[in-house]
Design a protein around this motif. Structure first.
Motif, PDB file in Angstrom:
ATOM      1  N   PRO A 118       0.799  -1.233   0.000  1.00 13.60           N
ATOM      2  CA  PRO A 118       0.000   0.000   0.000  1.00 13.60           C
ATOM      3  C   PRO A 118       0.826   1.275   0.000  1.00 13.60           C
ATOM      4  CG  PRO A 118      -0.970  -1.607   1.484  1.00 13.60           C
ATOM      5  CD  PRO A 118       0.364  -2.168   1.065  1.00 13.60           C
ATOM      6  N   ASP A 119       2.150   1.191   0.147  1.00 12.14           N
ATOM      7  CA  ASP A 119       2.986   2.388   0.033  1.00 12.14           C
ATOM      8  C   ASP A 119       2.809   3.079  -1.314  1.00 12.14           C
ATOM      9  OD1 ASP A 119       3.971   1.842   2.529  1.00 12.14           O
ATOM     10  OD2 ASP A 119       5.895   1.029   1.838  1.00 12.14           O
ATOM     11  N   LEU A 120       2.380   2.321  -2.323  1.00 11.35           N
ATOM     12  CA  LEU A 120       2.214   2.901  -3.667  1.00 11.35           C
ATOM     13  C   LEU A 120       0.896   3.666  -3.820  1.00 11.35           C
ATOM     14  CD1 LEU A 120       3.523   0.142  -6.120  1.00 11.35           C
ATOM     15  CD2 LEU A 120       4.530   2.361  -5.650  1.00 11.35           C
ATOM     16  N   LEU A 121       0.042   3.611  -2.825  1.00  8.42           N
ATOM     17  CA  LEU A 121      -1.270   4.248  -2.965  1.00  8.42           C
ATOM     18  C   LEU A 121      -1.184   5.754  -3.203  1.00  8.42           C
ATOM     19  CD1 LEU A 121      -3.280   2.376  -0.188  1.00  8.42           C
ATOM     20  CD2 LEU A 121      -3.644   2.222  -2.663  1.00  8.42           C
ATOM     21  N   ASP A 122      -0.103   6.372  -2.749  1.00  4.21           N
ATOM     22  CA  ASP A 122       0.019   7.821  -2.879  1.00  4.21           C
ATOM     23  C   ASP A 122       0.793   8.249  -4.123  1.00  4.21           C
ATOM     24  OD1 ASP A 122      -1.385   8.307  -0.507  1.00  4.21           O
ATOM     25  OD2 ASP A 122       0.423   8.012   0.705  1.00  4.21           O
ATOM     26  N   VAL A 123       1.099   7.301  -5.011  1.00  4.41           N
ATOM     27  CA  VAL A 123       1.749   7.659  -6.269  1.00  4.41           C
ATOM     28  C   VAL A 123       0.834   8.605  -7.042  1.00  4.41           C
ATOM     29  CG1 VAL A 123       2.442   6.743  -8.520  1.00  4.41           C
ATOM     30  CG2 VAL A 123       3.136   5.562  -6.430  1.00  4.41           C
ATOM     31  N   PRO A 124       1.336   9.792  -7.459  1.00  9.23           N
ATOM     32  CA  PRO A 124       0.462  10.793  -8.094  1.00  9.23           C
ATOM     33  C   PRO A 124      -0.334  10.295  -9.290  1.00  9.23           C
ATOM     34  CG  PRO A 124       2.556  11.794  -7.494  1.00  9.23           C
ATOM     35  CD  PRO A 124       2.697  10.326  -7.233  1.00  9.23           C
ATOM     36  N   VAL A 125       0.263   9.422 -10.125  1.00  9.98           N
ATOM     37  CA  VAL A 125      -0.443   8.997 -11.326  1.00  9.98           C
ATOM     38  C   VAL A 125      -1.703   8.201 -10.996  1.00  9.98           C
ATOM     39  CG1 VAL A 125       0.738   6.786 -11.695  1.00  9.98           C
ATOM     40  CG2 VAL A 125      -0.017   8.129 -13.672  1.00  9.98           C
ATOM     41  N   LEU A 126      -1.762   7.613  -9.785  1.00 11.33           N
ATOM     42  CA  LEU A 126      -2.965   6.894  -9.368  1.00 11.33           C
ATOM     43  C   LEU A 126      -4.093   7.844  -8.977  1.00 11.33           C
ATOM     44  CD1 LEU A 126      -1.534   3.963  -7.210  1.00 11.33           C
ATOM     45  CD2 LEU A 126      -2.901   3.749  -9.286  1.00 11.33           C
ATOM     46  N   ARG A 127      -3.737   9.061  -8.594  1.00 10.37           N
ATOM     47  CA  ARG A 127      -4.730   9.993  -8.065  1.00 10.37           C
ATOM     48  C   ARG A 127      -5.767  10.386  -9.113  1.00 10.37           C
ATOM     49  NH1 ARG A 127      -1.470  14.330  -6.507  1.00 10.37           N
ATOM     50  NH2 ARG A 127      -1.636  14.997  -8.671  1.00 10.37           N
ATOM     51  N   ASP A 128      -5.322  10.627 -10.349  1.00  8.43           N
ATOM     52  CA  ASP A 128      -6.218  11.166 -11.377  1.00  8.43           C
ATOM     53  C   ASP A 128      -6.586  10.146 -12.444  1.00  8.43           C
ATOM     54  OD1 ASP A 128      -6.073  13.756 -10.190  1.00  8.43           O
ATOM     55  OD2 ASP A 128      -4.150  14.090 -11.182  1.00  8.43           O
ATOM     56  N   ALA A 129      -6.187   8.896 -12.273  1.00  3.80           N
ATOM     57  CA  ALA A 129      -6.439   7.888 -13.303  1.00  3.80           C
ATOM     58  C   ALA A 129      -7.940   7.678 -13.514  1.00  3.80           C
ATOM     59  CB  ALA A 129      -5.782   6.567 -12.910  1.00  3.80           C
ATOM     60  N   PRO A 130      -8.401   7.677 -14.778  1.00  2.00           N
ATOM     61  CA  PRO A 130      -9.821   7.409 -15.032  1.00  2.00           C
ATOM     62  C   PRO A 130     -10.178   5.949 -14.845  1.00  2.00           C
ATOM     63  CG  PRO A 130      -8.639   7.616 -17.110  1.00  2.00           C
ATOM     64  CD  PRO A 130      -7.658   7.958 -16.024  1.00  2.00           C
ATOM     65  N   LEU A 131      -9.149   5.098 -14.858  1.00  2.00           N
ATOM     66  CA  LEU A 131      -9.346   3.656 -14.689  1.00  2.00           C
ATOM     67  C   LEU A 131      -8.078   3.064 -14.085  1.00  2.00           C
ATOM     68  CD1 LEU A 131     -10.990   1.206 -17.187  1.00  2.00           C
ATOM     69  CD2 LEU A 131      -8.813   0.597 -16.160  1.00  2.00           C
ATOM     70  N   VAL A 132      -8.234   2.173 -13.124  1.00  5.48           N
ATOM     71  CA  VAL A 132      -7.108   1.449 -12.535  1.00  5.48           C
ATOM     72  C   VAL A 132      -7.274  -0.014 -12.899  1.00  5.48           C
ATOM     73  CG1 VAL A 132      -5.970   0.738 -10.402  1.00  5.48           C
ATOM     74  CG2 VAL A 132      -6.814   3.080 -10.636  1.00  5.48           C
ATOM     75  N   HIS A 133      -6.243  -0.566 -13.545  1.00  2.00           N
ATOM     76  CA  HIS A 133      -6.304  -1.963 -13.993  1.00  2.00           C
ATOM     77  C   HIS A 133      -5.413  -2.842 -13.125  1.00  2.00           C
ATOM     78  CE1 HIS A 133      -6.766  -5.438 -16.534  1.00  2.00           C
ATOM     79  NE2 HIS A 133      -5.451  -5.536 -16.655  1.00  2.00           N
ATOM     80  N   LEU A 134      -5.975  -3.978 -12.688  1.00  2.42           N
ATOM     81  CA  LEU A 134      -5.287  -4.904 -11.787  1.00  2.42           C
ATOM     82  C   LEU A 134      -5.458  -6.322 -12.307  1.00  2.42           C
ATOM     83  CD1 LEU A 134      -6.983  -3.324  -8.669  1.00  2.42           C
ATOM     84  CD2 LEU A 134      -4.554  -3.043  -9.208  1.00  2.42           C
ATOM     85  N   SER A 135      -4.711  -7.256 -11.717  1.00  6.46           N
ATOM     86  CA  SER A 135      -4.898  -8.653 -12.114  1.00  6.46           C
ATOM     87  C   SER A 135      -4.702  -9.572 -10.917  1.00  6.46           C
ATOM     88  CB  SER A 135      -3.932  -9.040 -13.240  1.00  6.46           C
ATOM     89  OG  SER A 135      -2.700  -9.500 -12.725  1.00  6.46           O
ATOM     90  N   GLY A 136      -5.138 -10.823 -11.085  1.00  8.25           N
ATOM     91  CA  GLY A 136      -5.020 -11.813 -10.033  1.00  8.25           C
ATOM     92  C   GLY A 136      -3.610 -12.304  -9.801  1.00  8.25           C
ATOM     93  N   ILE A 137      -2.670 -11.879 -10.631  1.00  9.94           N
ATOM     94  CA  ILE A 137      -1.272 -12.221 -10.403  1.00  9.94           C
ATOM     95  C   ILE A 137      -0.758 -11.503  -9.156  1.00  9.94           C
ATOM     96  CG2 ILE A 137       1.074 -12.003 -11.327  1.00  9.94           C
ATOM     97  CD1 ILE A 137      -0.175 -12.236 -14.133  1.00  9.94           C
ATOM     98  N   THR A 138      -1.075 -10.233  -9.035  1.00 11.15           N
ATOM     99  CA  THR A 138      -0.486  -9.403  -7.985  1.00 11.15           C
ATOM    100  C   THR A 138      -0.797  -9.886  -6.572  1.00 11.15           C
ATOM    101  OG1 THR A 138      -0.577  -7.525  -9.494  1.00 11.15           O
ATOM    102  CG2 THR A 138      -0.215  -7.028  -7.172  1.00 11.15           C
ATOM    103  N   PRO A 139      -2.058 -10.188  -6.216  1.00  9.44           N
ATOM    104  CA  PRO A 139      -2.310 -10.627  -4.831  1.00  9.44           C
ATOM    105  C   PRO A 139      -1.658 -11.950  -4.483  1.00  9.44           C
ATOM    106  CG  PRO A 139      -4.303 -10.791  -6.151  1.00  9.44           C
ATOM    107  CD  PRO A 139      -3.315 -10.028  -6.963  1.00  9.44           C
ATOM    108  N   ALA A 140      -1.197 -12.700  -5.482  1.00  5.42           N
ATOM    109  CA  ALA A 140      -0.505 -13.966  -5.203  1.00  5.42           C
ATOM    110  C   ALA A 140       0.972 -13.760  -4.903  1.00  5.42           C
ATOM    111  CB  ALA A 140      -0.653 -14.907  -6.396  1.00  5.42           C
ATOM    112  N   LEU A 141       1.497 -12.559  -5.137  1.00  2.00           N
ATOM    113  CA  LEU A 141       2.929 -12.325  -4.970  1.00  2.00           C
ATOM    114  C   LEU A 141       3.350 -12.224  -3.510  1.00  2.00           C
ATOM    115  CD1 LEU A 141       3.561  -9.674  -7.788  1.00  2.00           C
ATOM    116  CD2 LEU A 141       3.971 -12.145  -7.878  1.00  2.00           C
ATOM    117  N   SER A 142       2.533 -11.589  -2.683  1.00  2.00           N
ATOM    118  CA  SER A 142       2.880 -11.381  -1.269  1.00  2.00           C
ATOM    119  C   SER A 142       1.679 -10.795  -0.552  1.00  2.00           C
ATOM    120  CB  SER A 142       4.073 -10.418  -1.140  1.00  2.00           C
ATOM    121  OG  SER A 142       3.706  -9.109  -1.583  1.00  2.00           O
TER     122      SER A 142
END
Length: 324
Positions: A118-142
């Protein structure tokens, strides 16, 4: 004209080493550098379709990490949200090409990407994004990566969409782990869900679009790709199915990410369900006719013509390496 904020694609990107010829790794004399990662693939696919996109993630302070950032930047992807980890290396995989298809060998344990949090939550590019894309790979990493994905899906921002591609990778889950218990609430929290019928059957117990719609009431639209080379989009009040174009396939890796990029680009452009599915198939076709993970979609004029094509014209179209 005001510049459009980029779509933010969040996850791990790895260095990829691709063999110069088919055969067992021990017989390969040389490899070429490339970049691999589902979310970065989607970002590149969006940019190729004229939609600004960023990749948000972590790389090591090494040559592979620098190359990833440089290559994505050169392809037009915003990399302002990339964090360099001074201690952990960039993840790496080798592709082994054989007559039965490609096998990927991953070296990602303890990678910079596995330290997503969650340290990445404050990355500026996330603040104004019209869409955030995620995948099921990421939650399996850690655990930290899982917490990041959950937080992004829980953060409701007016006017922002979230998309989640199931992208089930069995090798990432410990023996006996219930991937469905982890992934189902994440899928249900997204606005747009993309999944293959076979992986949905494995993780959720069904690959049937109607049953998945009942199992996941949260998303606005669920897109199911099946083994008949068709995709079905099930929204709250409408359903559409579109068969993929005929394609002279060179390499299947990367086609699913390209489809996701096309569907999301169509969503942001305000296309109807059928138009979004067609744009997804067109983007996937561009990836299928090249040997790497990334291929340019057909030219804009051809995309426009095929989006408007009759069912018979669509079914009669074949995409080859020279026509994509």
């Amino acid at each position: 004209m005001e510049r459009q904020s980029p779509v933010a694609c969040v996850g791990e990107t790895m260095a990829a080493l691709l063999p110069d010829r088919p055969g067992p790794l021990e017989h390969v004399e040389a490899f070429r550098h490339s970049v691999g990662g589902a979310e970065a693939n989607v970002a590149r696919g969006l940019v190729a379709l004229g939609v600004p996109a960023a990749w948000v993630g972590r790389v090591g302070a090494d040559g592979f990490g620098r190359r990833i950032v440089a290559e994505l930047t050169a392809s037009g992807v915003d990399t302002s949200g990339v964090v360099t980890d001074p201690r952990r290396p960039t993840g790496l995989y080798f592709k082994e090409a054989g007559p039965g298809g490609s096998v990927l060998h991953y070296y990602r344990d303890g990678s910079a990407g596995s330290a997503l949090s969650p340290d990445l939550l404050d990355v500026p590019v996330l603040r104004d994004a019209p869409l955030v894309h995620l995948s099921g790979i990421t939650p399996a990493l850690s655990q930290g990566a899982h917490e990041l994905v959950a937080a992004l899906l829980a953060r409701r921002v007016p006017g922002r969409l979230t998309s989640f591609d199931l992208n089930y990778r069995p090798a990432l889950w410990p023996p006996g782990a219930d991937a469905g218990a982890t992934l189902r609430p994440l899928l249900d929290a997204a606005d747009i869900v993309l999944l293959g019928a076979d992986e949905a059957e494995t993780v959720l117990g069904t690959g049937d679009p109607a049953k998945l719609r009942a199992l996941l009431p949260g998303p606005d639209v669920i897109v199911v790709k099946d083994d008949k080379h068709r995709a079905t989009a099930v929204a709250r009040t409408a359903t559409a199915t579109e068969t993929a174009l005929r394609v002279e396939v060179v390499e299947p890796v990367g086609a699913g990410d390209a489809f996701a990029a096309g569907f999301l680009a169509g969503t942001l452009r305000g296309l109807d369900l059928r138009g979004r599915l067609r744009l997804g198939h067109l983007a996937a076709a561009g990836a299928l006719v090249v040997p790497g993970d990334h291929g340019p979609p057909p030219p804009p004029d051809r995309i426009a013509a095929l989006l408007a094509a009759s069912p018979d014209e669509w079914a009669a179209t074949t995409i080859t390496r020279g026509t994509a």
